[in-house]
Design a protein around this motif. Structure first.
Motif, short mmCIF file in Angstrom:
data_model
loop_
_atom_site.label_atom_id
_atom_site.label_comp_id
_atom_site.label_asym_id
_atom_site.label_seq_id
_atom_site.Cartn_x
_atom_site.Cartn_y
_atom_site.Cartn_z
N GLN A 268 0.83 -1.20 0.00
CA GLN A 268 0.00 0.00 0.00
C GLN A 268 0.87 1.26 0.00
O GLN A 268 0.54 2.26 -0.66
CB GLN A 268 -0.92 0.01 1.21
CG GLN A 268 -1.96 1.11 1.18
CD GLN A 268 -2.86 1.02 -0.03
OE1 GLN A 268 -3.52 0.01 -0.26
NE2 GLN A 268 -2.90 2.09 -0.85
N ALA A 269 1.99 1.21 0.71
CA ALA A 269 2.90 2.36 0.72
C ALA A 269 3.45 2.62 -0.67
O ALA A 269 3.56 3.78 -1.11
CB ALA A 269 4.04 2.12 1.72
N TRP A 270 3.78 1.55 -1.38
CA TRP A 270 4.28 1.70 -2.76
C TRP A 270 3.19 2.28 -3.65
O TRP A 270 3.45 3.18 -4.45
CB TRP A 270 4.74 0.35 -3.30
CG TRP A 270 5.41 0.43 -4.64
CD1 TRP A 270 6.74 0.57 -4.88
CD2 TRP A 270 4.77 0.41 -5.92
NE1 TRP A 270 6.99 0.62 -6.24
CE2 TRP A 270 5.80 0.53 -6.89
CE3 TRP A 270 3.45 0.29 -6.35
CZ2 TRP A 270 5.53 0.53 -8.27
CZ3 TRP A 270 3.18 0.30 -7.71
CH2 TRP A 270 4.21 0.42 -8.66
N ALA A 271 1.97 1.77 -3.52
CA ALA A 271 0.86 2.27 -4.33
C ALA A 271 0.61 3.75 -4.05
O ALA A 271 0.37 4.54 -4.98
CB ALA A 271 -0.40 1.45 -4.07
N ASP A 272 0.67 4.15 -2.79
CA ASP A 272 0.44 5.55 -2.43
C ASP A 272 1.51 6.46 -3.03
O ASP A 272 1.24 7.62 -3.36
CB ASP A 272 0.41 5.71 -0.91
CG ASP A 272 -0.79 5.04 -0.26
OD1 ASP A 272 -1.77 4.74 -0.99
OD2 ASP A 272 -0.75 4.80 0.96
N ALA A 273 2.72 5.93 -3.17
CA ALA A 273 3.82 6.72 -3.70
C ALA A 273 3.83 6.75 -5.23
O ALA A 273 4.65 7.45 -5.83
CB ALA A 273 5.15 6.17 -3.19
N HIS A 274 2.95 5.98 -5.86
CA HIS A 274 2.89 5.91 -7.33
C HIS A 274 1.46 6.17 -7.80
O HIS A 274 0.77 5.24 -8.25
CB HIS A 274 3.39 4.55 -7.83
CG HIS A 274 4.84 4.30 -7.55
ND1 HIS A 274 5.30 3.90 -6.31
CD2 HIS A 274 5.94 4.42 -8.35
CE1 HIS A 274 6.61 3.77 -6.36
NE2 HIS A 274 7.03 4.08 -7.58
N PRO A 275 0.99 7.40 -7.70
CA PRO A 275 -0.39 7.71 -8.09
C PRO A 275 -0.66 7.51 -9.58
O PRO A 275 -1.82 7.46 -9.99
CB PRO A 275 -0.55 9.18 -7.69
CG PRO A 275 0.85 9.72 -7.66
CD PRO A 275 1.71 8.58 -7.21
N ASP A 276 0.41 7.38 -10.38
CA ASP A 276 0.24 7.16 -11.82
C ASP A 276 -0.05 5.70 -12.14
O ASP A 276 -0.30 5.36 -13.30
CB ASP A 276 1.50 7.59 -12.57
CG ASP A 276 2.75 6.87 -12.06
OD1 ASP A 276 2.85 6.64 -10.83
OD2 ASP A 276 3.63 6.54 -12.88
N VAL A 277 -0.04 4.84 -11.13
CA VAL A 277 -0.28 3.40 -11.32
C VAL A 277 -1.63 3.03 -10.74
O VAL A 277 -1.92 3.31 -9.57
CB VAL A 277 0.82 2.55 -10.66
CG1 VAL A 277 0.50 1.06 -10.78
CG2 VAL A 277 2.18 2.86 -11.29
N GLU A 278 -2.47 2.40 -11.56
CA GLU A 278 -3.76 1.89 -11.11
C GLU A 278 -3.61 0.41 -10.82
O GLU A 278 -3.07 -0.34 -11.64
CB GLU A 278 -4.83 2.09 -12.18
CG GLU A 278 -5.09 3.55 -12.53
CD GLU A 278 -6.09 3.70 -13.66
OE1 GLU A 278 -6.34 2.69 -14.37
OE2 GLU A 278 -6.61 4.81 -13.84
N GLY A 279 -4.08 -0.04 -9.67
CA GLY A 279 -3.93 -1.46 -9.38
C GLY A 279 -4.56 -1.84 -8.05
O GLY A 279 -5.29 -1.07 -7.43
N LYS A 280 -4.22 -3.04 -7.60
CA LYS A 280 -4.78 -3.55 -6.35
C LYS A 280 -3.81 -4.54 -5.74
O LYS A 280 -2.95 -5.12 -6.41
CB LYS A 280 -6.14 -4.21 -6.59
CG LYS A 280 -6.09 -5.46 -7.47
CD LYS A 280 -7.45 -6.11 -7.64
CE LYS A 280 -7.95 -6.76 -6.39
NZ LYS A 280 -9.16 -7.57 -6.61
N ILE A 281 -3.97 -4.76 -4.44
CA ILE A 281 -3.18 -5.74 -3.71
C ILE A 281 -3.88 -7.10 -3.82
O ILE A 281 -5.08 -7.21 -3.56
CB ILE A 281 -3.03 -5.33 -2.24
CG1 ILE A 281 -2.28 -4.00 -2.14
CG2 ILE A 281 -2.31 -6.42 -1.46
CD1 ILE A 281 -2.27 -3.42 -0.75
N LEU A 282 -3.12 -8.10 -4.22
CA LEU A 282 -3.66 -9.46 -4.33
C LEU A 282 -3.10 -10.32 -3.21
O LEU A 282 -1.89 -10.33 -2.97
CB LEU A 282 -3.28 -10.09 -5.68
CG LEU A 282 -3.68 -9.33 -6.95
CD1 LEU A 282 -3.22 -10.12 -8.18
CD2 LEU A 282 -5.18 -9.11 -7.01
N GLY A 283 -3.97 -11.07 -2.55
CA GLY A 283 -3.53 -12.06 -1.58
C GLY A 283 -2.81 -13.21 -2.28
O GLY A 283 -2.84 -13.33 -3.51
#
Length: 301
Positions: A268-283
Protein backbone atom coordinates in the motif's frame (compact mmCIF):
# COMPACT_ATOMS: atom_id res chain seq x y z
CA UNK A 1 -18.81 -17.06 -15.45
CA UNK A 2 -21.34 -19.64 -16.66
CA UNK A 3 -21.86 -22.80 -14.60
CA UNK A 4 -23.99 -25.59 -16.06
CA UNK A 5 -24.91 -28.95 -14.52
CA UNK A 6 -25.96 -31.65 -16.99
CA UNK A 7 -27.81 -34.72 -15.73
CA UNK A 8 -29.98 -37.55 -16.92
CA UNK A 9 -33.46 -37.77 -15.35
CA UNK A 10 -33.35 -38.84 -11.68
CA UNK A 11 -29.55 -39.01 -11.62
CA UNK A 12 -28.60 -40.49 -8.20
CA UNK A 13 -25.33 -38.53 -8.01
CA UNK A 14 -26.77 -35.13 -8.94
CA UNK A 15 -27.68 -34.12 -5.34
CA UNK A 16 -24.12 -34.75 -4.15
CA UNK A 17 -22.64 -32.66 -6.97
CA UNK A 18 -25.09 -29.87 -6.17
CA UNK A 19 -24.11 -30.02 -2.48
CA UNK A 20 -20.37 -29.94 -3.24
CA UNK A 21 -20.78 -27.18 -5.82
CA UNK A 22 -22.76 -25.00 -3.43
CA UNK A 23 -20.07 -25.42 -0.77
CA UNK A 24 -17.27 -24.57 -3.20
CA UNK A 25 -19.08 -21.50 -4.51
CA UNK A 26 -19.67 -20.27 -0.96
CA UNK A 27 -16.00 -20.77 -0.07
CA UNK A 28 -14.86 -18.81 -3.15
CA UNK A 29 -17.52 -16.13 -2.65
CA UNK A 30 -18.94 -16.78 -6.11
CA UNK A 31 -22.50 -15.60 -6.65
CA UNK A 32 -23.60 -16.65 -10.14
CA UNK A 33 -26.65 -18.62 -11.25
CA UNK A 34 -26.26 -22.35 -11.88
CA UNK A 35 -27.96 -23.53 -15.06
CA UNK A 36 -29.37 -27.06 -14.87
CA UNK A 37 -30.16 -29.09 -17.98
CA UNK A 38 -31.73 -32.53 -18.12
CA UNK A 39 -30.36 -34.61 -20.99
CA UNK A 40 -32.44 -37.49 -22.29
CA UNK A 41 -30.84 -38.55 -25.58
CA UNK A 42 -27.46 -39.17 -27.18
CA UNK A 43 -28.11 -36.24 -29.52
CA UNK A 44 -28.61 -33.88 -26.59
CA UNK A 45 -25.54 -35.29 -24.84
CA UNK A 46 -23.52 -34.56 -27.96
CA UNK A 47 -24.93 -31.05 -28.25
CA UNK A 48 -24.16 -30.10 -24.65
CA UNK A 49 -20.96 -32.13 -24.19
CA UNK A 50 -22.18 -34.40 -21.40
CA UNK A 51 -19.65 -37.11 -20.59
CA UNK A 52 -21.83 -39.09 -18.23
CA UNK A 53 -24.23 -37.88 -15.59
CA UNK A 54 -23.66 -35.61 -13.78
CA UNK A 55 -21.37 -33.34 -15.84
CA UNK A 56 -20.26 -29.90 -14.74
CA UNK A 57 -19.43 -27.26 -17.36
CA UNK A 58 -17.62 -24.06 -16.40
CA UNK A 59 -17.68 -21.53 -19.23
CA UNK A 60 -18.53 -24.38 -21.58
CA UNK A 61 -15.62 -26.61 -20.50
CA UNK A 62 -15.73 -29.84 -18.50
CA UNK A 63 -12.82 -29.27 -16.08
CA UNK A 64 -12.80 -32.90 -14.96
CA UNK A 65 -12.88 -34.58 -18.36
CA UNK A 66 -10.02 -36.94 -19.16
CA UNK A 67 -8.61 -37.81 -22.56
CA UNK A 68 -10.76 -40.29 -24.45
CA UNK A 69 -13.83 -39.87 -22.24
CA UNK A 70 -16.82 -40.29 -24.58
CA UNK A 71 -20.02 -38.28 -24.69
CA UNK A 72 -22.63 -40.38 -22.90
CA UNK A 73 -26.06 -40.39 -21.28
CA UNK A 74 -25.00 -43.10 -18.82
CA UNK A 75 -23.80 -42.59 -15.26
CA UNK A 76 -20.44 -40.88 -15.07
CA UNK A 77 -17.59 -43.26 -14.29
CA UNK A 78 -15.68 -40.69 -12.25
CA UNK A 79 -16.55 -39.92 -8.66
CA UNK A 80 -18.36 -36.66 -7.93
CA UNK A 81 -15.66 -33.97 -7.55
CA UNK A 82 -14.87 -33.01 -3.97
CA UNK A 83 -15.53 -29.55 -2.57
CA UNK A 84 -11.76 -28.92 -2.62
CA UNK A 85 -11.46 -29.88 -6.29
CA UNK A 86 -14.42 -27.72 -7.25
CA UNK A 87 -13.10 -24.83 -5.19
CA UNK A 88 -9.80 -24.97 -7.04
CA UNK A 89 -11.52 -24.91 -10.44
CA UNK A 90 -13.75 -21.99 -9.49
CA UNK A 91 -10.87 -20.00 -8.03
CA UNK A 92 -8.86 -20.40 -11.20
CA UNK A 93 -11.78 -19.45 -13.40
CA UNK A 94 -12.71 -16.44 -11.33
CA UNK A 95 -9.14 -15.16 -10.87
CA UNK A 96 -9.06 -11.49 -11.81
CA UNK A 97 -6.63 -8.60 -11.72
CA UNK A 98 -7.07 -4.86 -12.06
CA UNK A 99 -5.15 -4.89 -15.30
CA UNK A 100 -6.43 -7.19 -18.05
CA UNK A 101 -3.25 -6.34 -19.96
CA UNK A 102 -1.53 -9.24 -18.17
CA UNK A 103 -3.82 -11.66 -19.95
CA UNK A 104 -4.26 -9.73 -23.22
CA UNK A 105 -7.62 -8.24 -22.13
CA UNK A 106 -9.00 -11.67 -21.35
CA UNK A 107 -7.85 -13.18 -24.66
CA UNK A 108 -5.15 -15.21 -22.96
CA UNK A 109 -1.45 -15.63 -23.66
CA UNK A 110 -1.68 -18.89 -25.61
CA UNK A 111 -0.96 -18.11 -29.25
CA UNK A 112 -3.32 -19.41 -31.96
CA UNK A 113 -2.43 -22.53 -33.93
CA UNK A 114 -2.87 -20.81 -37.31
CA UNK A 115 0.32 -19.91 -39.14
CA UNK A 116 2.46 -21.96 -36.79
CA UNK A 117 2.24 -19.26 -34.11
CA UNK A 118 1.59 -21.58 -31.19
CA UNK A 119 4.30 -23.99 -32.24
CA UNK A 120 6.79 -21.13 -32.44
CA UNK A 121 5.68 -19.66 -29.12
CA UNK A 122 6.10 -23.04 -27.44
CA UNK A 123 9.50 -23.58 -29.05
CA UNK A 124 10.69 -20.28 -27.60
CA UNK A 125 9.25 -21.00 -24.14
CA UNK A 126 10.90 -24.43 -24.06
CA UNK A 127 14.22 -22.84 -25.01
CA UNK A 128 14.01 -20.59 -21.96
CA UNK A 129 13.04 -23.54 -19.76
CA UNK A 130 15.84 -25.78 -21.04
CA UNK A 131 18.72 -23.33 -21.61
CA UNK A 132 17.74 -20.16 -19.78
CA UNK A 133 17.88 -18.23 -23.05
CA UNK A 134 15.75 -17.38 -26.07
CA UNK A 135 16.78 -18.86 -29.42
CA UNK A 136 18.52 -16.52 -31.84
CA UNK A 137 16.22 -14.70 -34.24
CA UNK A 138 18.22 -16.15 -37.16
CA UNK A 139 16.88 -19.58 -36.17
CA UNK A 140 13.23 -18.50 -36.25
CA UNK A 141 10.69 -17.72 -39.00
CA UNK A 142 10.60 -13.93 -39.27
CA UNK A 143 6.97 -13.48 -40.26
CA UNK A 144 5.56 -15.60 -37.43
CA UNK A 145 7.92 -13.96 -34.96
CA UNK A 146 6.70 -10.52 -35.99
CA UNK A 147 3.08 -11.63 -35.66
CA UNK A 148 3.73 -12.87 -32.12
CA UNK A 149 5.30 -9.50 -31.28
CA UNK A 150 2.42 -7.51 -32.76
CA UNK A 151 -0.13 -9.57 -30.80
CA UNK A 152 1.92 -9.17 -27.58
CA UNK A 153 2.71 -12.85 -27.09
CA UNK A 154 6.35 -11.80 -26.94
CA UNK A 155 8.44 -8.63 -27.33
CA UNK A 156 11.31 -7.93 -29.70
CA UNK A 157 14.00 -5.38 -28.94
CA UNK A 158 15.34 -2.73 -31.33
CA UNK A 159 17.63 -5.32 -32.92
CA UNK A 160 14.79 -7.75 -33.53
CA UNK A 161 15.95 -10.19 -30.84
CA UNK A 162 13.56 -11.62 -28.27
CA UNK A 163 13.40 -9.38 -25.21
CA UNK A 164 10.53 -11.19 -23.53
CA UNK A 165 8.41 -14.27 -24.11
CA UNK A 166 5.82 -14.04 -21.36
CA UNK A 167 6.34 -15.24 -18.67
CA UNK A 168 10.12 -15.20 -19.32
CA UNK A 169 12.47 -12.22 -19.63
CA UNK A 170 15.66 -12.44 -21.68
CA UNK A 171 17.34 -9.94 -19.33
CA UNK A 172 17.56 -9.90 -15.52
CA UNK A 173 14.52 -8.66 -13.60
CA UNK A 174 13.77 -8.57 -9.85
CA UNK A 175 12.11 -12.01 -10.18
CA UNK A 176 14.73 -14.76 -10.38
CA UNK A 177 13.39 -18.24 -11.15
CA UNK A 178 15.14 -21.48 -10.22
CA UNK A 179 13.65 -24.42 -12.16
CA UNK A 180 13.99 -27.83 -10.53
CA UNK A 181 16.54 -29.68 -12.64
CA UNK A 182 16.82 -26.73 -15.01
CA UNK A 183 18.47 -23.35 -15.47
CA UNK A 184 18.05 -20.03 -13.73
CA UNK A 185 15.73 -17.71 -15.63
CA UNK A 186 13.90 -14.45 -15.00
CA UNK A 187 10.18 -13.65 -15.02
CA UNK A 188 8.70 -10.45 -16.42
CA UNK A 189 6.64 -9.80 -13.28
CA UNK A 190 5.35 -11.42 -10.10
CA UNK A 191 2.24 -12.91 -11.72
CA UNK A 192 4.34 -14.35 -14.56
CA UNK A 193 6.65 -15.93 -11.98
CA UNK A 194 3.73 -17.61 -10.23
CA UNK A 195 2.55 -19.31 -13.43
CA UNK A 196 5.83 -20.91 -14.52
CA UNK A 197 5.66 -24.06 -12.37
CA UNK A 198 2.22 -25.02 -13.70
CA UNK A 199 3.29 -24.21 -17.27
CA UNK A 200 6.37 -26.44 -17.10
CA UNK A 201 5.00 -29.10 -14.77
CA UNK A 202 8.15 -28.68 -12.64
CA UNK A 203 8.74 -27.30 -9.16
CA UNK A 204 10.24 -23.81 -9.10
CA UNK A 205 11.56 -21.33 -6.57
CA UNK A 206 11.10 -17.61 -7.13
CA UNK A 207 13.49 -15.22 -5.40
CA UNK A 208 12.39 -11.60 -5.43
CA UNK A 209 12.59 -8.50 -3.22
CA UNK A 210 10.13 -6.06 -1.76
CA UNK A 211 10.76 -2.86 -3.79
CA UNK A 212 10.07 -0.68 -0.72
CA UNK A 213 12.05 -2.42 2.03
CA UNK A 214 14.39 -4.67 0.05
CA UNK A 215 13.27 -7.67 2.10
CA UNK A 216 13.60 -10.99 0.26
CA UNK A 217 10.38 -12.67 -0.87
CA UNK A 218 10.57 -16.34 -1.80
CA UNK A 219 7.84 -18.51 -3.29
CA UNK A 220 8.14 -22.28 -3.76
CA UNK A 221 5.52 -23.47 -6.30
CA UNK A 222 4.67 -27.09 -7.07
CA UNK A 223 4.83 -28.39 -10.61
CA UNK A 224 1.22 -29.57 -10.53
CA UNK A 225 0.08 -25.97 -10.10
CA UNK A 226 -1.84 -26.67 -6.89
CA UNK A 227 0.34 -25.37 -4.12
CA UNK A 228 2.75 -22.56 -3.25
CA UNK A 229 4.63 -21.75 -0.07
CA UNK A 230 5.46 -18.09 0.57
CA UNK A 231 8.09 -16.49 2.76
CA UNK A 232 7.51 -14.26 4.58
CA UNK A 233 4.10 -15.63 5.47
CA UNK A 234 2.42 -12.25 4.97
CA UNK A 235 3.79 -11.64 1.48
CA UNK A 236 1.42 -10.29 -1.20
CA UNK A 237 1.47 -9.10 -4.80
CA UNK A 238 0.58 -5.65 -6.02
CA UNK A 239 -0.81 -5.88 -9.58
CA UNK A 240 -1.04 -2.63 -11.44
CA UNK A 241 -0.54 -0.79 -14.68
CA UNK A 242 0.44 2.67 -15.77
CA UNK A 243 -2.78 4.65 -16.03
CA UNK A 244 -1.61 6.28 -19.26
CA UNK A 245 -0.64 3.00 -20.99
CA UNK A 246 -3.89 1.04 -21.07
CA UNK A 247 -3.44 0.04 -24.73
CA UNK A 248 0.29 -0.71 -24.53
CA UNK A 249 2.00 -4.09 -24.43
CA UNK A 250 2.13 -5.69 -21.00
CA UNK A 251 5.92 -5.27 -20.87
CA UNK A 252 5.46 -1.50 -21.04
CA UNK A 253 2.12 -1.02 -19.31
CA UNK A 254 2.28 -3.21 -16.25
CA UNK A 255 5.24 -5.58 -15.82
CA UNK A 256 7.17 -3.00 -13.81
CA UNK A 257 4.14 -2.46 -11.58
CA UNK A 258 3.43 -6.09 -10.70
CA UNK A 259 5.69 -7.01 -7.80
CA UNK A 260 6.02 -9.09 -4.66
CA UNK A 261 5.87 -7.30 -1.31
CA UNK A 262 6.75 -8.63 2.12
CA UNK A 263 3.38 -7.51 3.46
CA UNK A 264 0.27 -5.59 2.48
CA UNK A 265 1.40 -2.49 4.35
CA UNK A 266 4.48 -2.16 2.13
CA UNK A 267 2.40 -2.77 -0.98
CA UNK A 268 0.00 0.00 0.00
CA UNK A 269 2.90 2.36 0.72
CA UNK A 270 4.28 1.70 -2.76
CA UNK A 271 0.86 2.27 -4.33
CA UNK A 272 0.44 5.55 -2.43
CA UNK A 273 3.82 6.72 -3.70
CA UNK A 274 2.89 5.91 -7.33
CA UNK A 275 -0.39 7.71 -8.09
CA UNK A 276 0.24 7.16 -11.82
CA UNK A 277 -0.28 3.40 -11.32
CA UNK A 278 -3.76 1.89 -11.11
CA UNK A 279 -3.93 -1.46 -9.38
CA UNK A 280 -4.78 -3.55 -6.35
CA UNK A 281 -3.18 -5.74 -3.71
CA UNK A 282 -3.66 -9.46 -4.33
CA UNK A 283 -3.53 -12.06 -1.58
CA UNK A 284 -1.37 -15.13 -2.07
CA UNK A 285 -4.10 -17.45 -3.32
CA UNK A 286 -5.59 -14.90 -5.71
CA UNK A 287 -2.17 -14.01 -7.14
CA UNK A 288 -1.17 -17.67 -7.51
CA UNK A 289 -4.46 -18.63 -9.13
CA UNK A 290 -4.10 -15.76 -11.58
CA UNK A 291 -0.59 -16.80 -12.59
CA UNK A 292 -1.65 -20.40 -13.12
CA UNK A 293 -4.78 -19.39 -15.04
CA UNK A 294 -2.84 -17.17 -17.46
CA UNK A 295 0.34 -19.18 -17.98
CA UNK A 296 -0.47 -22.76 -16.98
CA UNK A 297 -1.95 -23.73 -20.39
CA UNK A 298 0.78 -22.20 -22.61
CA UNK A 299 2.56 -25.49 -23.40
CA UNK A 300 -0.64 -27.51 -23.89
CA UNK A 301 -1.20 -28.77 -27.40
Amino acid sequence: MEIVVLTVPDCPNAPLLEEHLAGAMADVGLDVPVVRRTVSSAEEAQRWGMRGSPTLLVDGVDPFAVAGMPVSVSCRVQKVPSVAALRQVLRRKSATVWSDTLGRAGAGRRAPVDGGLRALQQRILRSFAETGRAPSRSQLPERALTELHEADFLRLDEHGEIHAAYPFSATPTPHEIHIDGGPRVYAMCAIDALGIAAMLGRDIRTDSRDPVTGRPVTVHASGDGTDATWHPAGAVVFAGQQASCCAAAAADACCGSVNFFADARGAQAWADAHPDVEGKILGQQEAFDLGVAIFGPLLDQ
